[in-house]
Every structure is written in structure tokens, then in C-alpha cells.
Design an enzyme around this catalytic site. Structure first.
Site, PDB file in Angstrom:
ATOM      1  N   ASN A  93       4.660  -4.533  -5.537  1.00 20.49           N
ATOM      2  CA  ASN A  93       5.633  -3.446  -5.485  1.00 20.49           C
ATOM      3  C   ASN A  93       5.864  -2.750  -6.821  1.00 20.49           C
ATOM      4  O   ASN A  93       6.767  -1.927  -6.934  1.00 20.49           O
ATOM      5  CB  ASN A  93       6.962  -4.003  -4.937  1.00 20.49           C
ATOM      6  CG  ASN A  93       8.032  -2.960  -4.853  1.00 20.49           C
ATOM      7  OD1 ASN A  93       7.892  -1.964  -4.149  1.00 20.49           O
ATOM      8  ND2 ASN A  93       9.110  -3.161  -5.591  1.00 20.49           N
ATOM      9  N   TYR A 160       1.164  10.272 -10.218  1.00 19.56           N
ATOM     10  CA  TYR A 160       1.798   9.335  -9.295  1.00 19.56           C
ATOM     11  C   TYR A 160       1.191   9.459  -7.899  1.00 19.56           C
ATOM     12  O   TYR A 160       0.834   8.461  -7.267  1.00 19.56           O
ATOM     13  CB  TYR A 160       3.297   9.599  -9.247  1.00 19.56           C
ATOM     14  CG  TYR A 160       4.050   8.719  -8.281  1.00 19.56           C
ATOM     15  CD1 TYR A 160       4.496   7.462  -8.670  1.00 19.56           C
ATOM     16  CD2 TYR A 160       4.318   9.138  -6.984  1.00 19.56           C
ATOM     17  CE1 TYR A 160       5.177   6.644  -7.789  1.00 19.56           C
ATOM     18  CE2 TYR A 160       5.005   8.333  -6.093  1.00 19.56           C
ATOM     19  CZ  TYR A 160       5.437   7.085  -6.498  1.00 19.56           C
ATOM     20  OH  TYR A 160       6.108   6.281  -5.620  1.00 19.56           O
ATOM     21  N   LYS A 164      -0.897   6.515  -5.924  1.00 12.43           N
ATOM     22  CA  LYS A 164      -0.385   5.925  -4.690  1.00 12.43           C
ATOM     23  C   LYS A 164      -1.298   6.216  -3.496  1.00 12.43           C
ATOM     24  O   LYS A 164      -1.432   5.377  -2.592  1.00 12.43           O
ATOM     25  CB  LYS A 164       1.029   6.415  -4.425  1.00 12.43           C
ATOM     26  CG  LYS A 164       2.055   5.845  -5.396  1.00 12.43           C
ATOM     27  CD  LYS A 164       2.123   4.328  -5.295  1.00 12.43           C
ATOM     28  CE  LYS A 164       3.259   3.752  -6.102  1.00 12.43           C
ATOM     29  NZ  LYS A 164       3.363   2.274  -5.956  1.00 12.43           N
TER      30      LYS A 164
END
Length: 230
Positions: A93, A160, A164
Site C-alpha cells: 500500500n 503518479y 499506478k
């Protein structure tokens, strides 16, 4: 109602705050022995204290899982096995949002740091988690991707989004490679900005994916954002 993770050992990276802390607490409430890992010892200790205050069992390890030279990803898995004899579930995470910049203005250092934290850290964690699980009867892995990566919905977060989206693809590839070896892998894609879901709601989804109730779910990236679902 029986607790779903009694006798299970769960590793949560990025477990010092937010979704990671909520998931660690939720796993502990369901009977798991929880190890939280991350770079910020104060936050990790707070998570452990919250779990023990509830009567749960938890410990922590300081680790930067994205740093391949320090081999922290390998070390934290080894620590779980040394302390508890096994590793049944891993929730990878760690997330770094990075600055809000158009693609042409992202510096090389920002690009490298963002991909290292969000993608390389997940890959290194899976590398060592899978190695243990494959040799010890299997296990479950859940990775944190993002609906910014899945949906491309937020300009200004190119590094980002790219990192991801790559986590989602990496998850799907690894899931196909290792399901026949007893390792079940999925991802979640929450929305880090705005009202997508509360961290407790996301944590419950992580627990479901890690549980026997979702034993048929493999290689899925579950998008958690009510705005995109409408």
C-alpha cells in the site's frame, strides 16, 4: 460470526496512516497477527498501539521497500517469517502522490522517485512475498493502484498516474503467472482526492479480496470511486 483471519499473518506496507492503518486495524479485528511496515517509525508505532489497545496483535518494521540496494523488501518479509513462522497475506500500500505538475515540467528526479515508490516498491515487495508464499502453501496479495491510473482522470499527476497504471498491469500479469502456484493477486484503485470512499470502506474491500469469500477473484483491479461508477 467467526473472524476471517484467525491464525493468519498479514503484512501491510504503508501501514502508518490512511488506508494502510485502516486495513491493519481491520485485519487485527478479524483475528490476524499484523506486521506494519514503512519509513516513518512514529506513525507505525501509533498503528501498533491502536491495534494492541483493541486487544489485537501487531508489530512493526522500519523499511523503504522501494530501495533495492538496502533490500528492505526482502528483509521485511524475512522478519515476518522469523517472528510468526509464515506470511499469509500481503497488502502492498505504499503510495507517493508527488507534486502537481504538467508532464513536460516533471523533473527527472520527481519521475524517478514517484515510480520507485509506487511501482518498484510494489514489484520488490511482490518478488519476495511470492517467493515465500509459493514455497509455503500459497497466499494472497493485494496491491494499491489508483483510479487516477485506471481512468486517467486527473491532469497534473502524470508520474503518479503512470506508476499506478503500471501497478494495475503488473498485478494482472503476476496474477496469471502465480495463481496455479497458490498465490492469488489482485489490486484496488481508490481515489486519493475527493470523496471516493472512506479509508475504512476501502479497508473492508481489501479484507474481502484477501478472504476466502473472494477466492474466485484473480487478477482484478477493483476501482473504488462512486463518482466513476455513476
Amino acid at each position: 460470526m467467526s473472524k476471517r483471519f484467525v491464525g493468519k499473518v498479514v503484512l501491510v506496507t504503508g501501514g502508518g496512516e490512511g488506508i494502510g492503518r485502516a486495513a491493519a486495524l481491520a485485519f487485527a479485528r478479524e483475528g490476524a497477527e499484523v506486521v506494519v511496515a514503512g519509513r516513518h517509525p512514529e506513525m507505525l508505532h501509533e498503528t501498533v498501539e491502536e491495534i494492541t489497545a483493541l486487544g489485537g496483535r501487531a508489530s512493526c518494521g522500519i523499511a523503504d521497500v522501494s530501495d533495492h540496494e538496502k533490500e528492505d523488501a526482502r528483509a521485511i518479509v524475512a522478519a515476518c517469517v522469523e517472528r510468526h513462522g509464515r506470511l499469509d497475506v500481503a497488502f502492498n500500500n505504499v503510495t507517493e502522490l508527488g507534486p502537481d505538475e504538467p508532464v513536460a515540467e516533471i523533473s527527472e528526479s520527481t519521475w524517478g522517485e514517484t515510480l520507485a515508490a509506487n511501482l518498484t516498491g510494489v514489484w520488490l515487495s511482490m518478488k519476495h512475498e511470492i517467493a515465500h508464499m509459493e514455497s509455503n502453501g500459497g497466499g494472497v496479495i493485494v496491491n494499491t493502484a489508483s483510479n487516477i491510473g485506471a481512468q486517467g482522470m486527473l491532469p497534473g499527476r502524470g508520474a503518479y498516474a503512470a506508476s499506478k497504471a503500471a501497478v494495475s498491469t503488473l498485478t494482472q500479469t503476476a496474477a496469471r503467472e502465480y495463481i496455479d502456484k497458490g498465490v492469488r493477486i489482485n489490486a484496488i484503485s481508490p481515489c486519493p482526492l475527493g470523496r471516493g470512499a472512506k479509508v475504512e470502506e476501502i479497508a473492508e474491500t481489501v479484507l474481502w479480496l484477501a478472504s476466502e469469500e473472494a477466492s474466485y477473484v484473480v487478477g482484478h483491479d477493483l476501482v473504488l470511486d462512486r463518482k466513476t461508477a455513476l
